[in-house]
Design a protein around this motif. Structure first.
Motif, PDB file in Angstrom:
ATOM      1  N   LEU A 151      -4.360  -8.723 -11.948  1.00 33.55           N
ATOM      2  CA  LEU A 151      -5.523  -7.596 -11.409  1.00 33.55           C
ATOM      3  C   LEU A 151      -6.613  -8.655 -10.473  1.00 33.55           C
ATOM      4  CD1 LEU A 151      -6.037  -4.765 -13.889  1.00 33.55           C
ATOM      5  CD2 LEU A 151      -5.274  -4.473 -11.439  1.00 33.55           C
ATOM      6  N   SER A 152      -6.899  -9.586 -11.051  1.00 32.70           N
ATOM      7  CA  SER A 152      -7.981 -10.439 -10.558  1.00 32.70           C
ATOM      8  C   SER A 152      -7.848 -10.850  -9.208  1.00 32.70           C
ATOM      9  CB  SER A 152      -8.245 -11.568 -11.573  1.00 32.70           C
ATOM     10  OG  SER A 152      -7.137 -12.244 -11.839  1.00 32.70           O
ATOM     11  N   ASP A 153      -6.435 -10.868  -8.869  1.00 29.96           N
ATOM     12  CA  ASP A 153      -6.099 -11.265  -7.350  1.00 29.96           C
ATOM     13  C   ASP A 153      -5.834 -10.416  -6.294  1.00 29.96           C
ATOM     14  OD1 ASP A 153      -5.436 -13.937  -8.947  1.00 29.96           O
ATOM     15  OD2 ASP A 153      -3.577 -13.197  -9.401  1.00 29.96           O
ATOM     16  N   ILE A 154      -6.234  -8.994  -6.888  1.00 27.79           N
ATOM     17  CA  ILE A 154      -5.262  -8.117  -5.564  1.00 27.79           C
ATOM     18  C   ILE A 154      -6.615  -7.932  -4.774  1.00 27.79           C
ATOM     19  CG2 ILE A 154      -3.863  -7.275  -7.527  1.00 27.79           C
ATOM     20  CD1 ILE A 154      -6.687  -5.109  -6.638  1.00 27.79           C
ATOM     21  N   THR A 155      -5.788  -7.005  -3.728  1.00 25.05           N
ATOM     22  CA  THR A 155      -6.743  -6.678  -2.726  1.00 25.05           C
ATOM     23  C   THR A 155      -6.443  -5.074  -2.501  1.00 25.05           C
ATOM     24  OG1 THR A 155      -6.711  -8.735  -1.517  1.00 25.05           O
ATOM     25  CG2 THR A 155      -7.440  -6.679  -0.070  1.00 25.05           C
ATOM     26  N   LEU A 156      -7.639  -4.140  -2.709  1.00 25.68           N
ATOM     27  CA  LEU A 156      -7.410  -2.794  -2.515  1.00 25.68           C
ATOM     28  C   LEU A 156      -8.260  -2.485  -1.378  1.00 25.68           C
ATOM     29  CD1 LEU A 156      -7.407   0.024  -5.187  1.00 25.68           C
ATOM     30  CD2 LEU A 156      -9.024   0.213  -3.294  1.00 25.68           C
ATOM     31  N   THR A 157      -7.561  -1.703  -0.429  1.00 25.42           N
ATOM     32  CA  THR A 157      -8.352  -1.118   0.905  1.00 25.42           C
ATOM     33  C   THR A 157      -8.454   0.377   0.422  1.00 25.42           C
ATOM     34  OG1 THR A 157      -7.373  -2.799   2.238  1.00 25.42           O
ATOM     35  CG2 THR A 157      -8.250  -0.717   3.253  1.00 25.42           C
ATOM     36  N   PHE A 158      -9.722   0.819   0.448  1.00 23.83           N
ATOM     37  CA  PHE A 158      -9.945   2.013   0.247  1.00 23.83           C
ATOM     38  C   PHE A 158     -10.540   2.653   1.700  1.00 23.83           C
ATOM     39  CE2 PHE A 158     -12.108   6.076  -1.195  1.00 23.83           C
ATOM     40  CZ  PHE A 158     -11.605   6.041  -2.558  1.00 23.83           C
ATOM     41  N   VAL A 222      -6.160  -3.140   6.401  1.00 23.43           N
ATOM     42  CA  VAL A 222      -5.150  -3.020   5.475  1.00 23.43           C
ATOM     43  C   VAL A 222      -4.016  -4.223   5.596  1.00 23.43           C
ATOM     44  CG1 VAL A 222      -4.751  -0.418   5.645  1.00 23.43           C
ATOM     45  CG2 VAL A 222      -3.445  -1.660   7.267  1.00 23.43           C
ATOM     46  N   LYS A 223      -4.690  -5.344   6.566  1.00 24.28           N
ATOM     47  CA  LYS A 223      -3.501  -6.211   6.739  1.00 24.28           C
ATOM     48  C   LYS A 223      -2.887  -7.042   5.578  1.00 24.28           C
ATOM     49  CE  LYS A 223      -6.320  -9.662   8.856  1.00 24.28           C
ATOM     50  NZ  LYS A 223      -6.950 -10.240  10.234  1.00 24.28           N
ATOM     51  N   ASN A 224      -4.025  -7.038   4.733  1.00 24.06           N
ATOM     52  CA  ASN A 224      -3.798  -7.971   3.392  1.00 24.06           C
ATOM     53  C   ASN A 224      -3.668  -7.260   2.228  1.00 24.06           C
ATOM     54  OD1 ASN A 224      -3.612 -10.551   4.630  1.00 24.06           O
ATOM     55  ND2 ASN A 224      -6.008 -10.457   5.108  1.00 24.06           N
ATOM     56  N   ALA A 225      -3.573  -5.751   2.384  1.00 25.34           N
ATOM     57  CA  ALA A 225      -3.757  -4.920   1.135  1.00 25.34           C
ATOM     58  C   ALA A 225      -2.470  -4.940   0.210  1.00 25.34           C
ATOM     59  CB  ALA A 225      -4.098  -3.571   1.688  1.00 25.34           C
ATOM     60  N   ASP A 226      -2.954  -5.074  -0.811  1.00 27.09           N
ATOM     61  CA  ASP A 226      -1.926  -4.707  -1.950  1.00 27.09           C
ATOM     62  C   ASP A 226      -1.722  -3.218  -2.439  1.00 27.09           C
ATOM     63  OD1 ASP A 226      -1.330  -7.610  -2.518  1.00 27.09           O
ATOM     64  OD2 ASP A 226      -3.127  -7.494  -3.266  1.00 27.09           O
ATOM     65  N   GLU A 258       2.487   4.801  10.601  1.00 23.85           N
ATOM     66  CA  GLU A 258       1.944   3.906  11.671  1.00 23.85           C
ATOM     67  C   GLU A 258       1.017   2.763  10.856  1.00 23.85           C
ATOM     68  OE1 GLU A 258       0.516   6.068  14.807  1.00 23.85           O
ATOM     69  OE2 GLU A 258       0.050   4.377  15.920  1.00 23.85           O
ATOM     70  N   LEU A 259      -0.077   3.531  10.298  1.00 21.64           N
ATOM     71  CA  LEU A 259      -0.794   2.412   9.731  1.00 21.64           C
ATOM     72  C   LEU A 259      -0.065   1.563   8.560  1.00 21.64           C
ATOM     73  CD1 LEU A 259      -3.786   1.663   9.356  1.00 21.64           C
ATOM     74  CD2 LEU A 259      -4.137   3.453   7.673  1.00 21.64           C
ATOM     75  N   ALA A 260       0.476   2.388   7.647  1.00 25.69           N
ATOM     76  CA  ALA A 260       1.324   1.549   6.676  1.00 25.69           C
ATOM     77  C   ALA A 260       2.043   0.479   7.076  1.00 25.69           C
ATOM     78  CB  ALA A 260       2.268   2.352   5.966  1.00 25.69           C
ATOM     79  N   ALA A 261       2.717   0.612   8.436  1.00 23.60           N
ATOM     80  CA  ALA A 261       3.303  -0.454   8.985  1.00 23.60           C
ATOM     81  C   ALA A 261       2.508  -1.701   9.300  1.00 23.60           C
ATOM     82  CB  ALA A 261       4.063  -0.055  10.159  1.00 23.60           C
ATOM     83  N   GLN A 262       1.270  -1.708   9.575  1.00 26.72           N
ATOM     84  CA  GLN A 262       0.487  -2.687   9.543  1.00 26.72           C
ATOM     85  C   GLN A 262       0.162  -3.562   8.423  1.00 26.72           C
ATOM     86  OE1 GLN A 262      -0.369  -3.118  12.688  1.00 26.72           O
ATOM     87  NE2 GLN A 262       0.877  -1.477  13.001  1.00 26.72           N
ATOM     88  N   ALA A 263       0.544  -2.959   7.421  1.00 27.74           N
ATOM     89  CA  ALA A 263      -0.016  -3.430   5.827  1.00 27.74           C
ATOM     90  C   ALA A 263       1.452  -4.200   5.246  1.00 27.74           C
ATOM     91  CB  ALA A 263      -0.008  -2.537   4.690  1.00 27.74           C
ATOM     92  N   PRO A 264       1.128  -5.192   4.331  1.00 22.74           N
ATOM     93  CA  PRO A 264       2.280  -5.997   3.850  1.00 22.74           C
ATOM     94  C   PRO A 264       3.236  -5.153   3.383  1.00 22.74           C
ATOM     95  CG  PRO A 264       0.179  -6.892   3.071  1.00 22.74           C
ATOM     96  CD  PRO A 264      -0.203  -5.710   3.864  1.00 22.74           C
ATOM     97  N   ASP A 265       4.569  -5.498   3.359  1.00 21.58           N
ATOM     98  CA  ASP A 265       5.644  -4.817   2.941  1.00 21.58           C
ATOM     99  C   ASP A 265       5.528  -4.367   1.546  1.00 21.58           C
ATOM    100  OD1 ASP A 265       6.859  -5.163   5.545  1.00 21.58           O
ATOM    101  OD2 ASP A 265       7.990  -6.883   4.782  1.00 21.58           O
ATOM    102  N   HIS A 266       4.867  -5.146   0.762  1.00 17.95           N
ATOM    103  CA  HIS A 266       4.878  -4.339  -0.777  1.00 17.95           C
ATOM    104  C   HIS A 266       3.898  -3.559  -0.792  1.00 17.95           C
ATOM    105  CE1 HIS A 266       1.937  -7.859  -0.842  1.00 17.95           C
ATOM    106  NE2 HIS A 266       1.341  -6.977  -1.524  1.00 17.95           N
TER     107      HIS A 266
END
Ligand code: CP
Length: 339
Positions: A151-158, A222-226, A258-266
């Motif tokens: 949890l201490s490593d994650i990136t959340l985009t709101f 979102v480009k590095n969002a988990d 379309e936006l989701a495609a810009q984020a990491p696959d996971h």
């Protein structure tokens, strides 16, 4: 002194992790049909001045599963703030209940209830914060961590509204940086936070070493969002600016394929619900295989079970078997002699 649950930030990181762990252990036990009745004989008052599906259902079910009782207190059913002061209601409830959950847009009522109650007051959502949702979302994220991350490593985009009226976004933007994680807000022009918003965020960053940023470009955000989180574009009943908000947010600030495609696959998709399908999130994202929405809703139950046990178990009256037997015998003798 009794501890209230008004803000998750009133609890240390160590305590937050303990509540997450406890929630997950209770979930496991419940799924096996082996939930311990830890809160037997305890009662939670549940005040709802505003409508609710998840909070309303999950708190009552949580108390039932733990062997206690949740009392739903409808607006107009109790005297709070009308025929008696909030203080008097707090004093009475403290004599009759073991804890009180309250949902209201009047943040000052939550604070006043807590000031005068000597049982735990749980903020079931105010205007400024939704700490219960926030804790339960941490439970969900802890169950769905990207490979190799804590949890201490994650990136959340709101994606949404960073004004102080976004109570889940606000709560997450405080706790995640304090856990060491990264919180990014992607908001339209004009939906930035007020100045006062940044003091607790800054404190969280200093204490936990995480990061907070606010940007207007959702693709960049979102480009590095988990996790990509969305909030409701408007609430029914609080929607006088619905037309303006829709124009300001769509199509750029919608979570869609379309936006989701810009984020990491996971990257996983989150929303506290209720949602306006097709507005802040498309059907395809809400029902996506990486959507966590329904886990989030389910974990309202388990996160609240963990919270209730964490707050209430230490307050439970624990008579020994000998005292219980003595008291039962005393009452049975009285009944035999007098009835
Ligand atoms: N997320 C949330 O608090 O849902 P309810 O309004 O249905 O309780």
């Amino acid at each position: 002194m009794v501890r209230h649950f008004l803000d998750l930030m009133d609890f240390s990181n160590e305590e937050v992790y303990k509540m997450i762990d406890l929630s997950r252990k209770l979930k496991r036990a419940d799924k096996l049909g082996a939930c311990p009745k830890i809160l037997e004989d305890m009662s939670l008052g549940m005040i709802f001045a505003e409508s609710s599906t998840r909070t309303r259902i999950s708190f009552e079910v949580a108390m039932t599963k733990l062997g206690g009782h949740g009392l739903y207190l409808r607006p107009g059913e109790i005297h709070l703030g009308k025929s008696e002061t909030v203080k008097d209601t707090a004093l009475v409830m403290s004599r009759l209940l073991d804890a009180v959950e309250i949902r209201t847009c009047e943040d000052e009522d939550i604070a006043e209830l807590a000031e005068h109650a000597d049982v735990p007051i749980i903020n079931g959502m105010g205007t400024y914060l939704h700490p219960v949702q926030c804790l339960c979302d941490l439970v969900t994220m802890s169950e769905h961590l990207p490979e190799g991350k804590e949890l201490s490593d994650i990136t959340l985009t709101f994606i949404g509204d960073a004004t102080i009226y976004e109570n889940v976004g606000t709560a997450l933007s405080h706790i995640l940086p304090r856990l060491g994680a990264n919180f990014i807000y992607a908001v339209p022009e004009g939906y930035e936070a007020e100045e006062s918003f940044y003091a607790p965020v800054q404190k969280a960053i200093e204490e936990g070493g995480g990061t907070f940023s606010i940007m207007h470009d959702p693709v960049e955000a979102v480009k590095n969002a988990d996790y990509i989180y969305s909030s409701v574009m408007w609430y029914e009943g609080f929607d006088s600016d619905r037309e303006k908000r829709t124009k300001d947010f769509l199509p750029k600030y919608q979570i869609n394929e379309e936006l989701a495609a810009q984020a990491p696959d996971h990257a996983m998709f989150m929303h506290y619900l209720p949602a306006q399908r097709g507005y802040e999130m498309t059907d395809a994202i809400m029902d996506h295989e990486r959507s966590l929405l329904w886990d989030q809703a389910e974990n309202r139950l388990y996160g609240e079970m963990g919270l209730l046990v964490y707050l209430l178990e230490p307050l439970k009256k624990k008579a020994s078997a000998e005292v219980k037997a003595q008291e039962t015998a005393r009452i049975e003798t009285w009944i035999a002699e007098n009835m």
